[in-house]
Design a protein around this motif. Structure first.
Motif, PDB file in Angstrom:
ATOM      1  N   ILE A  79       0.947  -1.012  -0.190  1.00 32.76           N
ATOM      2  CA  ILE A  79       0.032   0.179  -0.209  1.00 32.76           C
ATOM      3  C   ILE A  79       0.593   1.027   0.077  1.00 32.76           C
ATOM      4  O   ILE A  79       1.597   1.704   0.720  1.00 32.76           O
ATOM      5  CB  ILE A  79      -0.990   0.170   1.696  1.00 32.76           C
ATOM      6  N   ARG A  80       0.472   2.168  -0.404  1.00 35.37           N
ATOM      7  CA  ARG A  80       1.533   3.373  -1.092  1.00 35.37           C
ATOM      8  C   ARG A  80       0.241   4.515  -0.104  1.00 35.37           C
ATOM      9  O   ARG A  80      -0.963   4.766  -0.396  1.00 35.37           O
ATOM     10  CB  ARG A  80       1.182   4.210  -2.078  1.00 35.37           C
ATOM     11  N   CYS A  81       1.259   4.896   0.892  1.00 37.49           N
ATOM     12  CA  CYS A  81       0.192   5.966   2.582  1.00 37.49           C
ATOM     13  C   CYS A  81       0.395   7.477   1.492  1.00 37.49           C
ATOM     14  O   CYS A  81       1.313   7.428   0.919  1.00 37.49           O
ATOM     15  CB  CYS A  81      -0.135   5.839   2.842  1.00 37.49           C
ATOM     16  N   GLN A  82       0.071   8.229   2.712  1.00 39.99           N
ATOM     17  CA  GLN A  82       0.592   9.383   2.313  1.00 39.99           C
ATOM     18  C   GLN A  82       1.355   9.719   4.029  1.00 39.99           C
ATOM     19  O   GLN A  82       0.821   9.942   4.663  1.00 39.99           O
ATOM     20  CB  GLN A  82      -0.767  11.005   1.842  1.00 39.99           C
ATOM     21  N   PHE A  83       2.660  11.326   3.147  1.00 37.98           N
ATOM     22  CA  PHE A  83       2.391  11.557   4.645  1.00 37.98           C
ATOM     23  C   PHE A  83       2.028  12.792   5.661  1.00 37.98           C
ATOM     24  O   PHE A  83       2.164  13.454   6.476  1.00 37.98           O
ATOM     25  CB  PHE A  83       3.862  12.760   4.229  1.00 37.98           C
ATOM     26  N   ALA A  84       0.962  12.526   4.930  1.00 40.11           N
ATOM     27  CA  ALA A  84      -0.214  14.002   5.392  1.00 40.11           C
ATOM     28  C   ALA A  84      -1.118  13.003   6.637  1.00 40.11           C
ATOM     29  O   ALA A  84      -1.399  14.364   7.794  1.00 40.11           O
ATOM     30  CB  ALA A  84      -1.366  14.299   4.511  1.00 40.11           C
ATOM     31  N   GLU A  92       1.675   8.462  13.611  1.00 35.77           N
ATOM     32  CA  GLU A  92       1.526   7.674  14.621  1.00 35.77           C
ATOM     33  C   GLU A  92       0.001   6.831  13.767  1.00 35.77           C
ATOM     34  O   GLU A  92      -0.287   5.241  14.408  1.00 35.77           O
ATOM     35  CB  GLU A  92       1.323   8.183  16.033  1.00 35.77           C
ATOM     36  N   VAL A  93      -0.488   6.793  12.819  1.00 32.28           N
ATOM     37  CA  VAL A  93      -1.574   6.773  12.755  1.00 32.28           C
ATOM     38  C   VAL A  93      -1.040   5.082  12.150  1.00 32.28           C
ATOM     39  O   VAL A  93      -1.787   4.512  11.903  1.00 32.28           O
ATOM     40  CB  VAL A  93      -2.034   7.495  11.108  1.00 32.28           C
ATOM     41  N   PRO A 112       9.904  15.521   7.139  1.00 34.42           N
ATOM     42  CA  PRO A 112       8.956  15.087   7.548  1.00 34.42           C
ATOM     43  C   PRO A 112       8.960  13.786   7.313  1.00 34.42           C
ATOM     44  O   PRO A 112       9.003  12.302   7.648  1.00 34.42           O
ATOM     45  CB  PRO A 112       7.946  14.963   6.433  1.00 34.42           C
ATOM     46  N   VAL A 113       9.959  13.134   6.866  1.00 30.60           N
ATOM     47  CA  VAL A 113      10.607  11.323   6.120  1.00 30.60           C
ATOM     48  C   VAL A 113      11.518  11.212   6.817  1.00 30.60           C
ATOM     49  O   VAL A 113      11.405   9.814   7.518  1.00 30.60           O
ATOM     50  CB  VAL A 113      12.150  11.487   5.042  1.00 30.60           C
ATOM     51  N   MET A 114      12.918  12.237   7.707  1.00 31.70           N
ATOM     52  CA  MET A 114      12.718  11.827   8.779  1.00 31.70           C
ATOM     53  C   MET A 114      12.203  11.374  10.037  1.00 31.70           C
ATOM     54  O   MET A 114      12.906   9.938  10.723  1.00 31.70           O
ATOM     55  CB  MET A 114      14.417  12.935   9.102  1.00 31.70           C
ATOM     56  N   ALA A 115      11.262  12.156  10.306  1.00 31.70           N
ATOM     57  CA  ALA A 115      10.341  11.615  11.751  1.00 31.70           C
ATOM     58  C   ALA A 115       9.539  10.301  11.146  1.00 31.70           C
ATOM     59  O   ALA A 115       9.600   9.782  12.144  1.00 31.70           O
ATOM     60  CB  ALA A 115       9.070  12.971  11.335  1.00 31.70           C
ATOM     61  N   TRP A 116       8.937   9.434  10.212  1.00 28.16           N
ATOM     62  CA  TRP A 116       9.048   8.503   9.596  1.00 28.16           C
ATOM     63  C   TRP A 116      10.359   7.078   9.711  1.00 28.16           C
ATOM     64  O   TRP A 116       9.661   6.266  11.056  1.00 28.16           O
ATOM     65  CB  TRP A 116       8.325   8.187   8.071  1.00 28.16           C
ATOM     66  N   ARG A 117      11.361   7.898   9.211  1.00 25.38           N
ATOM     67  CA  ARG A 117      12.463   6.543   9.922  1.00 25.38           C
ATOM     68  C   ARG A 117      12.525   6.894  10.671  1.00 25.38           C
ATOM     69  O   ARG A 117      13.126   5.347  11.752  1.00 25.38           O
ATOM     70  CB  ARG A 117      13.237   7.788   9.042  1.00 25.38           C
ATOM     71  N   GLU A 118      12.499   7.594  12.074  1.00 27.89           N
ATOM     72  CA  GLU A 118      12.287   7.554  13.399  1.00 27.89           C
ATOM     73  C   GLU A 118      11.773   6.371  14.108  1.00 27.89           C
ATOM     74  O   GLU A 118      11.767   5.457  14.827  1.00 27.89           O
ATOM     75  CB  GLU A 118      12.765   8.678  14.510  1.00 27.89           C
ATOM     76  N   ALA A 119      10.275   6.978  13.457  1.00 30.94           N
ATOM     77  CA  ALA A 119       9.281   5.331  13.958  1.00 30.94           C
ATOM     78  C   ALA A 119       9.440   4.692  13.514  1.00 30.94           C
ATOM     79  O   ALA A 119       9.301   3.946  14.276  1.00 30.94           O
ATOM     80  CB  ALA A 119       7.943   6.453  13.649  1.00 30.94           C
TER      81      ALA A 119
END
Length: 343
Positions: A123-128, A132-133, A162-169
Motif C-alpha cells: 500500500i502507498r499511503c501519504q505523509f499527510a 502514529e496512524v 517529514p521523512v526523517m520523522a517516519w524513519r525514526e518512528a
C-alpha cells in the motif's frame, strides 16, 4: 482473450503500470476500468498493476465480494499481478478541522482491508497522516501481511524532516512491513521541455518563466524557493496569479541524486517511476534513469516499479500507453547495459 504477460522484467526488480498514467483515457471515457486492464495486458505493460483506490473503484473503500472476485479473475485472465494500492489520508476532509489520530486510524483501516480483499501486497499511503496512524495500524497490516509506505514525492527527499520523522518512528517499531515509496520526480535534472512549453501556451510572461527556472535549480527546499521566487518578482509588479502558477513547478519535480535513495533502500516497498517525455534517444529527458535504476538494482530492490506518466496533466492527444511502453523499454535497456545482459 488476451495472451498472458510474457515480457521479461529487468533483473533486480519488476516492471508494471499504474492506472494513474492513463488518467486522460479514463476521464474522457475512452476506456472503462476493465478496458484499461485489458489494454495494459495487450500492450505488455505489466506484469505489475497499481491502482488508486478512490480513483478506480466506485464506492471505495467499500469493496464488494463480487468486485474483488472479478478483479482477481481479471488478474488471472490477463497474467497481471496486483502490485500496489494507493490510498488516501484526507486529513482535512472536513472543512475547518483536521482528523484526530483515532479518526485517521478508522479512516485508513477499511482501505487496508480493501487492499487485502483484492490481493494487493503493498500500500502507498501519504505523509499527510502522522506516522502514529500507521504505527497504530501495524497489527492490521501484520494480520494481512501487507507492506505500507508513504510516497517520497518531490520536493521531499530521504533526508527531509517529514521523512526523517517516519524513519525514526520506523526504527522504534522495527517491522519489515513499514517502508517508503520513492518517486523518481525527486531526481529531476531539469523541468520537461513540454511542461515549459505549456507555461508559454498559457501566455505567462517569459521573464517570469526564466526567473522561476533559475530559482528551481537552486539547492534549497521548495518552501525556500517559493519565498525566494516571490522576493525576486516583487519589484516586477507581477500578476499574483502568474506568480502562483509558476510556483507550482517547485513541487512537481525537484533536483536530487540517485545516490540519495541508498539511505532508505532496505525499506523501499514499491517505486513510482515518474516520467514526462523522452529525448531523441528514447531516454526520459528530465530524469536520469541511467543513474537511478542501477542504484536500485545494486541495492537489492526486488519489488515493482510502476511506470507513472504524469504528462497527462498538461499534454493532450498523446497515447499514454505508448508513453508507458517507451518508459519500460528504457528501463530494460538501462538494466541490460548495467548487468551486461541481453535487452
Amino acid at each position: 482473450m488476451n495472451a498472458p504477460q510474457t515480457t521479461a522484467a529487468p533483473k533486480g526488480f519488476q516492471l508494471g503500470s499504474t492506472l494513474y498514467s492513463f488518467t486522460n483515457e479514463w476521464h474522457e471515457r475512452r476506456y472503462g476500468f476493465e478496458d484499461l486492464i485489458a489494454e495494459v495486458a495487450k500492450r505488455q505493460l505489466g506484469p505489475g498493476l497499481e491502482l488508486i483506490g478512490f480513483s478506480s473503484i466506485r464506492g471505495f473503500p467499500n469493496v464488494s465480494d463480487d468486485f474483488a472476485a472479478r478483479f482477481k479473475d481479471l488478474m488471472a485472465k490477463y497474467g497481471l499481478t496486483p502490485s500496489c494500492l494507493s490510498i488516501n489520508a484526507d486529513m482535512a476532509i472536513r472543512r475547518g478541522t483536521m482528523m484526530s489520530i483515532d479518526e485517521a486510524v478508522a479512516y485508513h483501516a477499511p482501505q487496508i482491508e480493501a487492499a487485502a480483499k483484492m490481493g494487493f501486497p503493498t500500500i502507498r499511503c501519504q505523509f499527510a497522516a502522522p506516522v502514529e496512524v500507521i504505527i497504530r495500524l501495524l497489527p492490521l497490516l501484520e494480520k494481512h501481511g501487507i507492506k505500507i509506505g508513504p510516497e517520497v514525492h518531490a520536493p521531499l527527499n530521504p533526508s527531509s524532516p517529514p521523512v526523517m520523522a517516519w524513519r525514526e518512528a520506523y526504527a522504534k517499531a522495527n517491522s519489515p512491513l513499514l517502508g517508503f515509496v520513492p518517486d523518481f520526480g525527486c531526481c529531476a535534472s531539469r523541468l520537461p521541455a513540454t511542461y515549459i512549453a505549456n507555461l508559454r501556451r498559457q501566455e505567462l510572461p517569459e521573464d517570469l518563466i526564466q526567473l522561476a527556472l533559475e530559482v528551481w535549480q537552486l539547492p534549497k527546499d521548495a518552501g525556500w524557493k517559493r519565498q525566494e521566487f516571490a522576493r525576486r518578482v516583487e519589484p516586477l509588479n507581477a500578476d499574483p496569479a502568474d506568480v502562483s502558477a509558476l510556483a507550482v513547478m517547485f513541487n512537481i519535480l525537484s533536483p536530487g541524486t540517485a545516490e540519495m535513495w541508498k539511505e532508505i533502500m532496505p525499506q523501499v516497498v514499491h517505486v513510482h517511476g515518474k516520467f514526462y517525455d523522452f529525448d531523441d534517444n528514447g531516454d526520459e529527458a528530465s530524469i536520469d534513469y541511467n543513474s537511478i535504476l542501477p542504484v536500485f538494482h545494486d541495492g537489492g530492490f526486488t519489488g515493482f516499479m510502476s511506470s507513472e506518466w504524469e504528462g497527462h496533466l498538461y499534454m493532450r492527444n498523446v497515447d499514454a500507453f505508448e508513453m508507458v511502453a517507451k518508459h519500460q523499454a528504457q528501463a530494460r535497456r538501462v538494466i541490460a547495459k548495467h548487468t551486461g545482459a541481453a535487452a
